[in-house]
Write a protein that holds these residues in place. Structure first.
Motif, short mmCIF file in Angstrom:
data_model
loop_
_atom_site.label_atom_id
_atom_site.label_comp_id
_atom_site.label_asym_id
_atom_site.label_seq_id
_atom_site.Cartn_x
_atom_site.Cartn_y
_atom_site.Cartn_z
N ALA A 1 0.84 -1.37 -0.18
CA ALA A 1 -0.07 -0.02 0.07
C ALA A 1 0.87 1.13 0.03
CB ALA A 1 -0.81 0.26 1.17
N THR A 2 1.97 1.11 0.53
CA THR A 2 2.93 2.36 0.65
C THR A 2 4.18 2.03 0.01
OG1 THR A 2 3.71 1.68 2.83
CG2 THR A 2 1.96 3.16 2.63
N GLY A 3 4.67 0.85 -0.52
CA GLY A 3 5.90 0.56 -1.04
C GLY A 3 6.06 -0.79 -1.68
N TRP A 4 7.08 -1.62 -1.55
CA TRP A 4 7.26 -2.88 -1.88
C TRP A 4 7.24 -3.86 -0.98
CZ3 TRP A 4 12.21 -1.78 -5.69
CH2 TRP A 4 11.77 -1.00 -6.64
N ALA A 5 6.86 -5.11 -1.43
CA ALA A 5 7.12 -6.10 -0.57
C ALA A 5 7.90 -7.25 -1.15
CB ALA A 5 5.65 -6.87 -0.23
N ARG A 6 8.71 -7.86 -0.52
CA ARG A 6 9.79 -8.86 -1.03
C ARG A 6 9.05 -10.30 -0.47
NH1 ARG A 6 14.24 -9.55 0.90
NH2 ARG A 6 15.43 -10.26 -1.04
N ALA A 7 8.39 -11.13 -1.43
CA ALA A 7 7.91 -12.32 -0.92
C ALA A 7 8.07 -13.51 -1.79
CB ALA A 7 6.20 -11.84 -0.53
N LEU A 8 7.74 -14.38 -1.23
CA LEU A 8 7.84 -16.03 -2.22
C LEU A 8 6.54 -16.14 -2.65
CD1 LEU A 8 9.64 -18.01 0.56
CD2 LEU A 8 10.66 -17.11 -1.33
N HIS A 9 6.96 -16.78 -3.92
CA HIS A 9 5.60 -16.81 -4.84
C HIS A 9 5.45 -18.15 -5.72
CE1 HIS A 9 2.73 -15.75 -8.58
NE2 HIS A 9 2.03 -15.65 -7.27
N CYS A 10 4.26 -18.57 -5.83
CA CYS A 10 4.00 -19.86 -6.58
C CYS A 10 4.66 -19.85 -7.93
CB CYS A 10 2.77 -20.40 -6.24
SG CYS A 10 1.56 -19.41 -7.10
N GLY A 11 4.55 -18.77 -8.53
CA GLY A 11 4.64 -18.50 -10.09
C GLY A 11 3.75 -18.66 -10.88
N THR A 12 2.43 -18.87 -10.39
CA THR A 12 1.19 -19.30 -11.42
C THR A 12 0.56 -17.82 -11.75
OG1 THR A 12 -0.44 -19.55 -9.55
CG2 THR A 12 0.67 -21.49 -10.33
N PRO A 13 0.35 -17.61 -12.95
CA PRO A 13 -0.55 -16.18 -13.36
C PRO A 13 -1.72 -16.19 -12.68
CG PRO A 13 0.50 -17.31 -15.37
CD PRO A 13 0.49 -18.55 -14.32
N GLU A 14 -2.37 -17.18 -12.31
CA GLU A 14 -3.72 -17.36 -11.55
C GLU A 14 -3.39 -16.39 -10.05
OE1 GLU A 14 -3.77 -20.15 -14.71
OE2 GLU A 14 -2.47 -19.99 -12.94
N CYS A 15 -2.29 -16.93 -9.83
CA CYS A 15 -2.16 -16.27 -8.22
C CYS A 15 -1.80 -14.94 -8.20
CB CYS A 15 -0.99 -17.30 -7.62
SG CYS A 15 -0.87 -16.80 -6.01
N GLU A 16 -1.04 -14.49 -9.35
CA GLU A 16 -0.61 -13.15 -9.54
C GLU A 16 -1.81 -12.25 -9.71
OE1 GLU A 16 2.45 -11.94 -12.24
OE2 GLU A 16 3.44 -13.92 -12.06
N GLU A 17 -2.66 -13.00 -10.40
CA GLU A 17 -3.99 -12.10 -10.79
C GLU A 17 -4.85 -11.76 -9.30
OE1 GLU A 17 -5.13 -10.45 -13.29
OE2 GLU A 17 -3.26 -11.04 -14.19
N GLU A 18 -4.68 -12.88 -8.38
CA GLU A 18 -5.39 -12.70 -7.31
C GLU A 18 -4.87 -11.83 -6.17
OE1 GLU A 18 -6.00 -16.50 -4.92
OE2 GLU A 18 -6.74 -17.57 -6.69
N ILE A 19 -3.61 -11.66 -6.42
CA ILE A 19 -2.89 -10.81 -5.41
C ILE A 19 -3.16 -9.31 -6.24
CG2 ILE A 19 -0.64 -9.68 -5.04
CD1 ILE A 19 0.40 -12.55 -4.88
N LYS A 20 -3.06 -9.32 -7.35
CA LYS A 20 -3.46 -7.92 -7.94
C LYS A 20 -4.96 -7.46 -7.72
CE LYS A 20 -3.62 -5.49 -12.40
NZ LYS A 20 -3.41 -5.43 -13.88
N ALA A 21 -5.98 -8.35 -7.58
CA ALA A 21 -7.35 -8.03 -7.59
C ALA A 21 -7.41 -7.61 -5.91
CB ALA A 21 -8.15 -9.27 -7.71
N ALA A 22 -6.57 -8.27 -5.02
CA ALA A 22 -6.60 -7.92 -3.55
C ALA A 22 -5.79 -6.70 -3.39
CB ALA A 22 -6.23 -9.21 -2.83
N THR A 23 -5.00 -6.25 -4.03
CA THR A 23 -3.94 -5.43 -3.41
C THR A 23 -3.68 -4.36 -4.62
OG1 THR A 23 -1.86 -6.45 -3.91
CG2 THR A 23 -2.93 -6.83 -1.88
#
Length: 480
Positions: free
Chosen positions: A421-443
């Motif tokens: 919300a105010t900067g960047w996050a360094r996080a682990l990710h599964c690599g699936t486009p579907e999960c990326e889309e979920e993250i984008k929709a939520a945040t």
């Protein structure tokens, strides 16, 4: 014009309004006659010229040659690489009539030049001796933009696009990384004072038609990311589509491996948002159209003497490679001029009045500093050269510190959401486009890149809990 009329909305109040007001009040751009287009005014274009000159030098020093290819591209060219045309279809401007007649084949106004350059590479390349072919083009491109913002997203913009062909993947990947690091990242850090992160895009963020896409990402002063330059390894996708083949030393025919890379006028927007403040632009000295502005202060018969001394000082500074300007506009007060050049981001201002001249000195004011200092006119050249170099380094360090203080490493979803919300996050990710889309929709955050210098790490995905895919953390953030 009073100072409050020149002022801009504070960043903390509305960063978007601050930016939109500043690019016009600092006379960088004006709106073009077609929605989404911009007129780049002289002060703004000088910023681009200085960046362009540095990039062009780096491009030529690494063995590339400049060429130029047509603005209009046959529609059939784009259709040869299916993923490429699909990725660009929503942004295309298409010419269907010319010379008072309907065209037999529609023409695309260049959104990028992989297709037309691929056509000619196929014509010019026949042997391994023709490789590598290292081309670069300075041009304008058109991508129909629904939500325009000056410099950052406009229907027409200026850029350079490198296009190269290689005998194998290894050589093509060396080119991909050379463009990313030796040309783009160094120019961003050394000239624009932007402490960019170099990384690879996730599959969901790759360039249409690329096998791998690499990026430099900068953090703006509102915590958002800006993709400042990209380099793409195309594999043999375009070579197969356009028949770019060569005969090897063994006599066998092979497809070339191609690479493309680009940096555009959005870098000017990046400079504005990386360094600017509530008073206006803050320009890195190496990009500032004027590095030093001299404001003569004098009345009556003394004014001519002061202006002459200011002009002589400007000539001496110019002789030492310092871009100096004398603001001798007679109809404006010194106070207005001070505020005007603050708004325009000039690194150093010198005030020169009759008393200063009699004392053999001038008053120096840095763009990021309220204190005034006396500078000897005799020693001004060396002093100002040192001040400008120090200011360049200061801006890079300040931007890096801001980025680091607004980047959070986390394995907790709630912390992740707060961080982006105010900067960047360094996080682990599964690599699936579907999960990326979920993250984008939520945040509203997207995967900016997988940093090249990231430490090896594995664990569960920040969103879905599946095993991480990249062996290191991914940078997520909202972006322009």
């Amino acid at each position: 014009m009073a100072r409050d009329e020149r002022g801009v909305t504070p960043q903390s109040e509305d960063f978007s309004a601050w930016y939109n007001e500043l690019v016009f009040k600092a006379e960088l751009v004006d709106r073009g006659p077609v929605k989404g287009t911009m007129v780049i005014r002289p002060y703004g274009y000088r910023l681009w010229e200085l960046l362009q000159a540095d990039l062009d030098r780096r491009i030529k020093e690494t063995g590339h040659q400049n060429a130029y290819f047509p603005l209009l591209i046959p529609q059939s060219y784009l259709q040869r690489e299916a993923e490429h045309v699909e990725g660009f279809a929503p942004e295309l401007a298409v010419v269907t009539h010319a010379g008072g007649k309907e065209l037999e084949e529609p023409l695309i106004v260049r959104p990028t030049s992989e297709t037309v350059i691929g056509e000619f590479m196929a014509k010019w390349i026949s042997s391994h001796r023709d490789l590598p072919m290292l081309l670069n083009q300075w041009a304008n491109v058109v991508r129909w933009e629904l939500r325009p913002r000056m410099f950052l997203r406009t229907t027409e913009f200026l850029w350079q696009e490198g296009h190269t062909a290689h005998a194998d993947e290894a050589d093509a990947m060396r080119e991909t990384m050379l463009a990313l690091d030796t040309i783009y990242a160094r120019a961003a850090r050394e000239v624009a004072a932007m402490p960019v992160i170099e990384g690879e895009k996730t599959p969901g963020e790759r360039f249409a038609g690329a096998v791998r896409t690499f990026t430099i990402e900068g953090m703006m002063r509102d915590g958002r990311a800006l993709q400042a330059g990209t380099s793409h390894y195309m594999g043999t996708n375009f070579a197969r589509a356009f028949g770019i083949q060569y005969t090897g030393e063994d006599g066998h025919l092979s497809h070339a491996h191609t690479v493309s890379w680009g940096m555009s006028t959005r870098m000017i927007g990046g400079v504005i948002m990386t360094h600017g403040d509530d008073k206006g632009l803050v320009l890195p000295p190496r990009l500032a159209p004027y590095q030093v502005v001299i404001v003569p202060i004098g009345r009556g018969g003394q004014s001519g003497e002061v202006i002459a001394a200011a002009a002589a000082l400007a000539r001496r500074l110019a002789g030492a490679g310092i871009r100096a300007h004398v603001d001798d506009r007679p109809h404006l007060s010194p106070g207005f001029k001070f505020n005007d050049w603050e708004l325009r981001g000039v690194p150093v201002r010198l005030e020169l009045g009759p008393r200063d001249l009699a004392a053999g000195s001038a008053v120096m004011v840095r763009r990021l500093g309220e204190a005034k200092e006396s500078v000897s006119l005799d020693g001004a050249t060396a002093r100002l050269a040192a001040e400008l170099e120090a200011f360049q380094g200061f801006l890079l360090g300040r931007a890096a510190a801001f980025r680091d203080s607004h980047t959070v490493t986390t394995d907790d979803w709630d912390d992740f959401a707060k961080a982006v919300a105010t900067g960047w996050a360094r996080a682990l990710h599964c690599g699936t486009p579907e999960c990326e889309e979920e993250i984008k929709a939520a945040t509203a955050a997207t995967a900016r890149c997988i940093p090249l210098d990231g430490e090896p790490e594995s664990g569960p995905c920040i969103r879905c809990g599946l095993p991480s895919a990249y062996g290191k953390r991914v940078i997520f953030g909202r972006a322009y």
